[in-house]
Write an enzyme that holds these catalytic residues in place. Sequence first.
Site, PDB file in Angstrom:
ATOM      1  N   HIS A   1       0.841  -1.187   0.000  1.00  0.00           N
ATOM      2  CA  HIS A   1       0.000   0.000   0.000  1.00  0.00           C
ATOM      3  C   HIS A   1       0.883   1.246   0.000  1.00  0.00           C
ATOM      4  O   HIS A   1       2.063   1.184   0.335  1.00  0.00           O
ATOM      5  CB  HIS A   1      -0.838   0.095   1.284  1.00  0.00           C
ATOM      6  CG  HIS A   1      -1.603  -1.127   1.643  1.00  0.00           C
ATOM      7  ND1 HIS A   1      -2.967  -1.213   1.516  1.00  0.00           N
ATOM      8  CD2 HIS A   1      -1.212  -2.320   2.174  1.00  0.00           C
ATOM      9  CE1 HIS A   1      -3.393  -2.384   1.946  1.00  0.00           C
ATOM     10  NE2 HIS A   1      -2.339  -3.072   2.342  1.00  0.00           N
ATOM     11  N   TYR A   2       0.304   2.407  -0.309  1.00  0.00           N
ATOM     12  CA  TYR A   2       0.890   3.637   0.172  1.00  0.00           C
ATOM     13  C   TYR A   2      -0.042   4.223   1.225  1.00  0.00           C
ATOM     14  O   TYR A   2      -1.242   3.944   1.249  1.00  0.00           O
ATOM     15  CB  TYR A   2       1.223   4.638  -0.933  1.00  0.00           C
ATOM     16  CG  TYR A   2       0.115   5.248  -1.763  1.00  0.00           C
ATOM     17  CD1 TYR A   2      -1.122   5.638  -1.232  1.00  0.00           C
ATOM     18  CD2 TYR A   2       0.322   5.509  -3.115  1.00  0.00           C
ATOM     19  CE1 TYR A   2      -2.100   6.235  -1.986  1.00  0.00           C
ATOM     20  CE2 TYR A   2      -0.656   6.112  -3.894  1.00  0.00           C
ATOM     21  CZ  TYR A   2      -1.871   6.465  -3.322  1.00  0.00           C
ATOM     22  OH  TYR A   2      -2.832   7.066  -4.080  1.00  0.00           O
ATOM     23  N   THR A   3       0.524   5.057   2.112  1.00  0.00           N
ATOM     24  CA  THR A   3      -0.266   5.573   3.219  1.00  0.00           C
ATOM     25  C   THR A   3      -1.261   6.632   2.777  1.00  0.00           C
ATOM     26  O   THR A   3      -2.326   6.787   3.382  1.00  0.00           O
ATOM     27  CB  THR A   3       0.640   6.177   4.304  1.00  0.00           C
ATOM     28  OG1 THR A   3       1.501   7.157   3.707  1.00  0.00           O
ATOM     29  CG2 THR A   3       1.476   5.099   4.980  1.00  0.00           C
ATOM     30  N   GLU A  20       2.591  -0.915   4.553  1.00  0.00           N
ATOM     31  CA  GLU A  20       2.263   0.469   4.191  1.00  0.00           C
ATOM     32  C   GLU A  20       3.570   1.219   3.890  1.00  0.00           C
ATOM     33  O   GLU A  20       4.502   1.211   4.702  1.00  0.00           O
ATOM     34  CB  GLU A  20       1.517   1.170   5.326  1.00  0.00           C
ATOM     35  CG  GLU A  20       0.081   0.704   5.503  1.00  0.00           C
ATOM     36  CD  GLU A  20      -0.898   1.424   4.598  1.00  0.00           C
ATOM     37  OE1 GLU A  20      -0.443   2.265   3.787  1.00  0.00           O
ATOM     38  OE2 GLU A  20      -2.106   1.148   4.706  1.00  0.00           O
ATOM     39  N   HIS A  36      -2.453  -3.029  -3.372  1.00  0.00           N
ATOM     40  CA  HIS A  36      -3.796  -2.853  -2.830  1.00  0.00           C
ATOM     41  C   HIS A  36      -4.799  -2.672  -3.963  1.00  0.00           C
ATOM     42  O   HIS A  36      -5.933  -3.171  -3.904  1.00  0.00           O
ATOM     43  CB  HIS A  36      -3.812  -1.638  -1.896  1.00  0.00           C
ATOM     44  CG  HIS A  36      -5.041  -1.539  -1.055  1.00  0.00           C
ATOM     45  ND1 HIS A  36      -5.401  -0.383  -0.412  1.00  0.00           N
ATOM     46  CD2 HIS A  36      -6.000  -2.437  -0.735  1.00  0.00           C
ATOM     47  CE1 HIS A  36      -6.518  -0.578   0.262  1.00  0.00           C
ATOM     48  NE2 HIS A  36      -6.911  -1.817   0.075  1.00  0.00           N
ATOM     49  N   ASP A  74      -3.484   2.461  -4.907  1.00  0.00           N
ATOM     50  CA  ASP A  74      -2.142   2.408  -4.329  1.00  0.00           C
ATOM     51  C   ASP A  74      -1.529   1.008  -4.461  1.00  0.00           C
ATOM     52  O   ASP A  74      -2.262   0.024  -4.549  1.00  0.00           O
ATOM     53  CB  ASP A  74      -2.183   2.838  -2.856  1.00  0.00           C
ATOM     54  CG  ASP A  74      -3.135   2.012  -1.991  1.00  0.00           C
ATOM     55  OD1 ASP A  74      -4.325   1.898  -2.343  1.00  0.00           O
ATOM     56  OD2 ASP A  74      -2.685   1.476  -0.964  1.00  0.00           O
TER      57      ASP A  74
END
Length: 283
Positions: free
Chosen positions: A35-37, A100, A142, A152
Site C-alpha cells: 500500500h501507500y499511506t 504500508e 492494494h 495504491d
Amino acid sequence: MPPFSADSSVVERVETSPNFDERTGLARPDMIVLHYTGMQFSQDAIMRLCDPKARVSSHYVVVENGSIVQLVPEVKRAWHAGVSSWGGDADINSRSIGIEICNPGHEFGYPDFPARQIAAVITLCRSILTRNIVRPENIVAHSDVAPSRKQDPGEKFPWKRLAQSNIGLWVEPAPATNGPVLKLDDTGDKVTDLQKALTEYGYAIDTNGTYDATTRDAVMAFQRHFRPAKVDGITDVSTRETLRKLLVARELGPLQAAAGAKRPAPAPRVPKPPAGKGEPAAS
C-alpha cells in the site's frame, strides 16, 4: 496488546497497534499486499494505524528514509485490505502481510518513491519470504485486490526493481502498437476472453461478456502494476499481450514468456462473497 518482539532484525522499532485479530484458515500467510499511506506525514500515518478508533492497521510501515516500523506481529491478522478479493478469496487480511509505504499518494502530488525506501521494502520482503511461502503472483498491490476502490501504491511504484530481487512476478510490458481495443460498454467473446484471463490471474470480476465498470477498474489496476506507462482502463494490444505474457510467466517462468510461448485461455474462478474489515491509512 502488550509490546512484542519484532519478527525481523530489519525492523528499526515496534509501535504496537491494537487493530488486529486472529487469522482464519491458513496457518501462515501466503500473500504480501503493498500500500501507500496516502497521508502527507509518516508519523501521522503511523498514529492513524495505531488508533483504535480508526480500526485500520498494517504489519509494517516503511518510512521515506528507509526506516521500518512493525505494528502487528505477522502471526496476527492486521486490518489493511478492507473489502477485497484475490484468486477467489475475499478474506485477504487473513492470508496476507500488509506493508504500508509512506507516500502522500495521488491526492497530495504523488512524489516518486525514494531509492532508500524501495531498498528497505525489498529488504523487508526478502525477510518476510524467509518465514512464509508466498508465490510471486501473490505479491500484489492494494489496487489489485480492490481495483474499484483503491489505486495504491500506484503506477510510480517500481515493481520491476522488486522482481529483479526475486520479489513478485514481472514481465516487460509489450510495446504500444496500433490495433483493436476493448473499452467500456463493449460486449462479445473478446471481452469474455479478457475477463477469463484477468480472473485466472487473480482479479475479482464477473465473466459476463460485457466491458462493465468492474472490468475497466480491473484493467486499470492491471495497467498500474504491469503496464504503468499508460493507465486508462482501455484494453489495447499492449495490455492484452502483457497479460498473456504474465500468465505464461506464472506457469512456465519468465524465459518462456520472453520467447512468446502460447497457452489456452483457462476457465475462470468463481470469487467468494466479499468480506473483510478495515481500510488502510487513508489510502
